[in-house]
Design an enzyme around this catalytic site. Structure first.
Site, PDB file in Angstrom:
ATOM      1  N   ASP B 389       0.849  -1.348   0.261  1.00 43.76           N
ATOM      2  CA  ASP B 389       0.039   0.166   0.298  1.00 43.76           C
ATOM      3  C   ASP B 389       0.763   0.999   0.002  1.00 43.76           C
ATOM      4  O   ASP B 389       0.366   2.314   0.286  1.00 43.76           O
ATOM      5  CB  ASP B 389      -0.932  -0.445   1.025  1.00 43.76           C
ATOM      6  N   ASP B 470       6.797  -5.009  13.090  1.00 42.07           N
ATOM      7  CA  ASP B 470       7.962  -3.663  13.218  1.00 42.07           C
ATOM      8  C   ASP B 470       8.049  -2.744  15.340  1.00 42.07           C
ATOM      9  O   ASP B 470       8.867  -2.606  15.148  1.00 42.07           O
ATOM     10  CB  ASP B 470       7.013  -2.579  12.473  1.00 42.07           C
TER      11      ASP B 470
END
Lengths: 460, 659
Positions: B389, B470
């Site tokens: 994205d 992350d």
């Protein structure tokens, strides 16, 4: 009268069967001799100029390849063998050659290699090939570089191409770069819908097994008026080829193993694996520089075979070396690489074993193997008592494999090797291991004479 | 008897007497005779056995010659014949469409291609596009036309569908509340007679060909506001056309063959499939001079958002210096459409069986993708990690090419990222400027192989730990004080609105106004000053030249920074210790930048732009740069609002941008 008849019948039968036997023997002999010759021998007799056909096919193929900018190099063992004989001459000369000496030599195939990363898989090549009259066959299969990974499904990769024109075929082997800085080619396996008679597959020089190779240095030469790339040193390439068989790690079984015995993900295990890996990298570098052939042995080999990884509770790294490959500079070379000698047991003539201290508590053991007529063994020594032990293995040959991003040797007959060492229950992890009693192939081998102790038991 | 000639030279008479003598002897010696007989029988047996063996051997050998490709060349694992669907030559499709309050379904030739009876979802108009030649489903969409703007999306989609495709519509629950006239007219133009009069809680089904005939329509009016129309079931037949008629006649090239394969399978990608002047699928951007990242593999991490992936790959393949051969798209799951998109662009794609759930699934997918990348490109020292994205800036690879050597040489670096968390339209200005930050922004970044192989991979969170990859990578145990290099103006743009931790509101607030570089070939300045020690010198130089702002003013006010351009200003905020971000968070909030957790800091210093001036914020006394503060200046302190909600919001949304 009846008795006579019986005898006569018996004699007659014996005779006919004897004649029959002779006939069959004769037929079988002639069949064998025909089979060992070229399969095209009959065809060859019928057609003249067959020799130059091969040359023409190769010329066409090289034209096709260069028109698509695909760099290939010659790896045909037959031709390389011929080339090797007059390599000096070929290297220096550049002019036209008087006769077709190499590419016209009788054979069914010519084999070329292609580095996967140097070309883009394109359909255009096959279209052109068809226009030129080639029939082609592509063998694809799973990408082994993704095999070790859980549940990844990539596109299948091309492993072999065969281009056929008239009575000659070109076998193009695709080489892939793999972790461990080596080239790999896949096995040639036909899928069900494929034409089994496309070429006599059994006669191919590559494809029975996967193979591992060093990256070759290439040389552009002109042979029989054709420009072609060949390995710079054909004889060492041919030598490499004869020992190139590659074994893939048994990733599926390893996954099943971890299902049963979940991997140790503790910090200690991670740390040990990291140390063992860097120690193995150092050891491989050192031994390769010395030109000493070695293989993964004992626990390290078991780790590779059973779980495709270092066994976290094994505390050391084990390598095997044939005693005929022993070199005196092994010890200084390791010391120079920062691995001090920890102990040395035995002597070159008997039960030699070296142990080096790696970083942290990880130790590198090198066992030397002695070949007998029907088995191979290595020795062990108990320092405090001077007792000798002997570990027996069935004979084995060496294959390449990939382990922790290294190309290393393992016994091709790994299962026998491991079963000899660890018994039939090798699949079950054992945390307490006594090297004097646990192995199933250990034998008591007497005691070192006390006056030799200073020599055969050295501890630092 | 006559044939028995052991020696033809012997005369018959002699033979006879020899025979008689032999017979006589035998008669006399019964035992010997028996022995001879037994011997003969034995001999007979032996020859028979040898004969049989020989016959078998020759037969086998002959067989092998025939089947030259003997067994060891057969693929054992794949000997199962792949079941192929019989090619149906049917010319007519039976279509069944059902519309009701709580359930919709569509069946084509008895196969259910849509079934939705879930509660509280799937409201609105369901649209299915079928290939008019094969009857295959090419697209499935639902537009919640009860809510605003969804009808616009539907119009957009219907306009993209090629002429001749078969369209199936059915309403679940309610589909008319925000169905405006434009949309109704589009439906009318497709041949629907009911569409202009669709009203509150009506049930409706429609099957028609775009730009052609209508195959059927059924409608049930809702009798009252509080009730729904009766369920309707439409059964109809659709006549298939020939394959040639269903395809465009593009020139026969390699690219168009890919295009053809793609366009016959899926719908909703607009002009890439238009027969006249389709958009290119090969971009050939200018190559980069001295491209240092040409051989760096690019891993695109994808899920099942094929339209996003399409947009992402377009921008990636248009970036200067891109090397399509190094790109691998990793799809989390066995989704066909993303794979179709990958193949349209001629890239390689790998599918990954999903492991675990939610964030852990993403995290396992990341691990598998990274490991596979380094396996596939064993020579690579780095990998570029992208997500489906993201838009990729035209100078993305140029930016990396100029900075990648730092990652190789400077051990104190953790990554290079294309994303500046604080780089909004109003806070980023200089495309040639780079920073060092203590956080790991992700969203288009470069990973060093040694970092992955030696540190991250061995202890990557296991599937049962529902961690964000992350967030895990940002933990001090992993980062170990290392920093990332980021640009002032981001080289990636996060356009994803649908995602695991993402929604429209969140995107609008934190991502929409992010600045994105569109200038090609930006020459980065002072790349060498990004090295560990050089950066400190650079910061000290900057602080030395910076003008101190008026600390009596409100830093949230626009007037806090003078109306100048190109100046360097500094302000000091209170920061008691290294982890005290109270004032910073308030400041970030009023500046409308990322305030959900702390990003973009370097030793208690933040660098951004305000009104085209470089604006430095120093946390006193925790930052080592506090010494630059004149004793007369009191660091600004901003109190958090009375309700402590930040603590809850941070973990929930901070992970959002990984989606």
């Amino acid at each position: 009268m009846q008795k006579i008849n019986k005898n006569v019948v018996l004699a007659l039968l014996s005779l006919t069967s004897l004649v029959f036997l002779l006939f069959q023997l004769y037929y079988y002999k002639s069949y064998l001799s025909q089979k060992n010759g070229t399969i095209f021998s009959k065809v060859k007799g019928g057609q003249s100029g067959q020799d130059s056909t091969r040359w023409h096919v190769i010329r066409k193929f090289l034209g096709l390849i260069s028109s698509h900018n695909i760099p290939v190099y010659l790896i045909d063992p037959l031709i390389l063998g011929l080339i090797d004989k007059d390599i000096e001459q070929i290297r220096s000369s550049d002019g036209p050659s008087p006769e077709c000496k190499y590419f016209c030599a009788p054979r069914d195939f010519t084999t070329f290699a292609l580095l996967d990363k140097t070309w883009k898989h394109e359909v255009g090549l096959f279209r052109t090939a068809e226009k030129m009259g080639f029939q082609w066959l592509k063998v694809i299969n799973k990408d082994p570089r993704l095999d070790g990974m859980d549940d990844l499904f990539g596109i299948e990769i091309p492993l072999h191409y065969i281009f056929k024109l008239a009575s000659h075929a070109i076998h193009l082997v695709v080489f892939y770069e793999r972790s461990g800085n080596y080239l790999w080619h896949g096995p040639l396996r036909l899928k069900q819908h494929m034409d089994r008679k496309f070429v006599p597959f059994r006669k191919l020089h590559f494809g029975r097994y996967p193979g591992a190779y060093e990256r070759p240095e290439l040389l552009l030469v002109s042979i029989d008026d054709l420009k072609v790339q060949i390995p710079k040193n054909p004889s060492s390439f041919l030598d490499e080829m004869s020992h190139s068989r590659f074994l893939e790690c048994r990733y599926r079984e390893a996954r099943a193993f971890f299902q049963l015995y979940p991997d140790d993900a503790s910090l200690d295990a991670v740390e040990f694996r990291k140390k063992a890996k860097s120690l193995l990298h150092l050891a491989v570098r050192t031994l390769n520089n010395l030109g000493v052939k070695f293989w993964l042995s004992s626990g390290t080999c078991l780790g590779w075979y059973r779980q495709c990884n270092v066994i976290p509770h094994s505390k050391d790294v084990d390598l095997g070396v044939f005693i005929r490959d022993y070199k005196a500079d092994i010890i200084p070379a390791f010391q120079k690489a920062g691995l001090p000698l920890k102990h040395k047991f035995g002597k070159v003539e008997d039960s030699l074993e070296l142990s080096f201290q790696g970083e942290g508590d990880v130790k590198l053991d090198i066992f030397f193997f002695y070949e007998e007529d029907d088995h191979i063994w290595n020795g062990g020594t108990q320092a405090k008592s001077g007792k000798k032990f002997k570990y027996l293995f069935p004979k084995f040959t060496l294959c390449w494999t990939e382990f922790v991003e290294l190309k290393v040797h393992v016994p091709c007959e790994t299962l026998q090797y491991i079963e000899a060492n660890y018994g039939p229950d090798w699949k079950v992890p054992v945390k307490t291991w006594d090297w004097k009693s646990s192995p199933s192939n250990v034998q008591y081998n007497g005691v070192w004479p006390v006056d030799e102790w200073d020599d055969v038991i050295q501890i630092y | 008897m006559d044939e028995w000639k052991p020696n033809p030279a012997v005369k018959p008479h002699k033979k006879r007497s020899w025979y008689l003598a032999w017979k006589y002897k035998l008669m006399n010696q019964r035992a010997l005779r028996k022995l001879c007989q037994a011997g003969a029988v034995l001999f007979l047996l032996v020859t028979v056995i040898v004969n049989i063996k020989l016959i078998l051997d020759t037969r086998r050998a002959a067989y092998e010659e025939e089947e030259e490709s003997a067994q060891d060349y057969d693929d054992e694992t794949l000997n199962v014949e792949v079941p192929r669907h019989p090619v149906s030559n049917k010319k007519v499709l039976d279509v069944e469409v059902y519309s009701s309050r709580s359930k919709v379904y569509v069946a084509v030739d008895g196969t259910t291609v849509l079934e939705d009876e879930a509660r509280e979802q799937g409201r609105g108009i369901h649209v299915i596009v079928l290939n008019q030649a094969t009857g295959h489903v090419m697209a499935k969409r639902v537009f919640d036309t009860y809510s605003p703007h969804e009808d616009e999306a539907m119009v957009l989609f219907l306009n993209m569908v090629a002429r001749g495709r078969i369209l199936i519509f059915t309403i679940k629950d309610e589909g008319s509340f925000h169905l405006k006239d434009t949309a109704k007219n589009v439906l009318k133009s497709l041949g629907s007679q009911v569409a202009p009069f669709l009203s509150w809680r009506d049930m409706w089904t429609f099957v028609g060909k775009k730009g052609g005939e209508v195959y059927g329509e059924k409608h049930a009016k809702s009798p009252a506001l509080s009730t729904w129309g009766d369920p309707v079931l439409l059964k109809t037949e659709v006549h298939l056309t020939s394959v040639e008629d269903a395809e465009c006649h593009w020139p026969d090239t390699e690219l168009n063959r890919r295009r053809k394969r793609f366009c016959s399978k899926v719908e909703g990608y607009g002009s890439v499939c238009s027969c006249k002047d389709p958009t290119p699928i090969e971009f050939n951007p200018d190559p980069l001079k001295d491209n240092k990242v040409f051989d760096v593999p690019v891993a695109v991490i994808a899920g099942n958002r094929p339209n996003y992936l399409y947009r992402m790959l377009r921008s990636l393949l248009s970036a200067q210096g891109v090397n399509p051969q190094m790109i691998t798209v990793f799809i989390d799951g066995y989704y066909e459409e993303p794979m179709d998109v990958v193949e349209l662009f001629g890239l390689s794609g790998i599918q990954h069986t999903p492991i675990s759930i939610k964030n852990a699934r993403v995290s396992q997918h990341y691990k598998a993708s990274l490991t596979a990348t380094f396996n596939l490109f064993p020579d690579a020292k780095f990998a570029v990690v992208l997500e489906e994205d993201l838009d990729i800036s035209v100078d993305f690879f140029s930016f990396l090419s100029q900075s990648i050597h730092l990652l190789e040489e400077d051990e104190s670096l953790y990554c290079i990222s294309a994303w500046n968390d604080q780089g909004y339209e109003h806070t980023a200005e200089d495309p040639s400027l780079l920073y060092r930050v203590e956080t790991m922004p992700g969203l288009g970044w470069v990973l060093r192989k040694s970092l992955y192989k030696d540190e991250l991979e061995p202890k990557w969170p296991t599937p049962e730990k529902l961690w964000d990859w992350d967030m895990w990578m940002r933990m001090p145990e992993q980062r170990k004080g290392r920093e990332c290099i980021i640009p002032d103006i981001s080289r990636s743009y996060h356009f994803g609105i649908v995602g695991l931790n993402m929604n429209g509101y969140f995107h609008e607030a934190y991502f929409k106004k992010h600045k994105f570089n569109t200038v090609p070939n930006v020459q980065l300045k002072n790349v060498e000053s990004l090295r560990k020690d050089a950066y400190e010198t650079e910061i000290h130089r900057l602080l030395g030249e910076a003008e101190i702002l008026d600390h009596s003013k409100n830093p949230c006010e626009d007037s806090f920074v003078p109306d100048t351009e190109g100046r360097v200003y500094v302000m000091f905020i209170r920061m008691e210790q290294e982890a005290d971000f109270t004032t910073w968070t308030q400041l970030a909030k009023c500046l409308h930048i990322w305030d959900l957790d702390v990003r973009g800091n370097h030793k208690g210093l933040w660098r951004l732009f305000r009104k085209k001036n470089h604006f430095l914020v120093v946390g006193v006394p925790a930052s080592p740069y506090s010494s630059k503060k004149p004793s007369s200046v009191t660091p600004i302190y901003m109190e958090p609002p009375a309700k402590e909600e930040g603590a809850v919001a941070v973990p929930a949304v901070a992970a959002a941008e990984q989606t």
